[in-house]
Write a protein that holds these residues in place. Structure first.
Motif, mmCIF file in Angstrom:
data_model
loop_
_atom_site.group_PDB
_atom_site.id
_atom_site.type_symbol
_atom_site.label_atom_id
_atom_site.label_comp_id
_atom_site.label_asym_id
_atom_site.label_seq_id
_atom_site.Cartn_x
_atom_site.Cartn_y
_atom_site.Cartn_z
ATOM 1 N N LYS A 132 -19.522 10.271 8.411
ATOM 2 C CA LYS A 132 -18.534 9.490 7.642
ATOM 3 C C LYS A 132 -18.658 9.818 6.155
ATOM 4 N N GLN A 133 -19.895 10.011 5.691
ATOM 5 C CA GLN A 133 -20.099 10.384 4.284
ATOM 6 C C GLN A 133 -19.434 11.738 4.016
ATOM 7 N N PHE A 160 -20.870 21.600 7.549
ATOM 8 C CA PHE A 160 -21.055 22.875 8.253
ATOM 9 C C PHE A 160 -21.041 22.652 9.763
ATOM 10 N N LEU A 161 -21.760 21.619 10.227
ATOM 11 C CA LEU A 161 -21.790 21.315 11.663
ATOM 12 C C LEU A 161 -20.396 20.970 12.180
ATOM 13 N N ASP A 162 -19.630 20.276 11.364
ATOM 14 C CA ASP A 162 -18.250 19.945 11.746
ATOM 15 C C ASP A 162 -17.449 21.221 11.961
ATOM 16 N N LEU A 170 -21.716 18.841 19.584
ATOM 17 C CA LEU A 170 -22.546 17.723 19.132
ATOM 18 C C LEU A 170 -21.682 16.486 18.929
ATOM 19 N N ASP A 171 -22.287 15.309 19.083
ATOM 20 C CA ASP A 171 -21.613 14.066 18.723
ATOM 21 C C ASP A 171 -21.955 13.821 17.253
ATOM 22 N N LEU A 172 -21.091 14.275 16.379
ATOM 23 C CA LEU A 172 -21.379 14.248 14.941
ATOM 24 C C LEU A 172 -21.541 12.835 14.397
#
Length: 165
Positions: free
Chosen positions: A5-6, A67-69, A79-81
């Protein structure tokens, strides 16, 4: 507030055009550096906590979530971000062909033109992936119905007197 969310708030923050350009230019440069590192070291499996991996790639944890997104849809298991914290252990199993395709779809030449791709995918494979991507972007029009041809609805009338009115 979760890290994801950040990241979302940071990415969607209202900025002036110049500030927005500077933010994204800086982020994309950091992202490119991470991808160059991954490709150079031929790392298709990366493991560790979010904070460890962020430190490894010289990013803060919120930017690392960005980056993971970006890479999430190129992983063998997404992944469940939303559930990730700094101490979450993650395992990134990267599908390089999918990653290359997704970079093409994102229209990110600064990523799919990285010279280290030659160590991962040979030129023929990259050309085939690009060809497959281009096929998805090509509009194929159906056969045009002539006005004096039978109507495709099956009424038996000419097209011009039926559905072509």
């Amino acid at each position: 507030m979760t890290l994801f969310k950040q990241w979302t708030e940071l990415a969607n923050k209202d900025r002036s055009e110049q500030a927005s350009t500077e933010f994204w230019k800086g982020y994309l440069l950091e992202e490119q550096t991470v991808y160059e590192n991954i490709l150079e070291n031929k790392q298709n499996k990366i493991e560790g906590t979010v904070s460890e991996l962020a430190k490894k790639y010289d990013l803060d944890t919120v930017t690392f979530l960005g980056f993971l997104d970006g890479i999430n849809s190129s992983l063998t298991e997404e992944l469940d971000l939303d559930s990730l914290t700094e101490e979450s252990s993650i395992s990134l199993n990267i599908d390089f062909e999918k990653l290359y395709y997704n970079m093409l779809a994102a229209k990110a030449p600064w990523l799919y033109d990285i010279e280290h791709w030659a160590n991962i995918l040979d030129e023929a494979t990259r050309k085939q992936i690009k060809k497959d991507y281009n096929k998805t972007q090509t509009v194929v029009k159906g056969k045009k119905i002539g006005r004096n041809e039978p109507c495709p609805c099956g009424s038996g009338k000419k097209y011009k007197k039926c559905c072509g009115k």
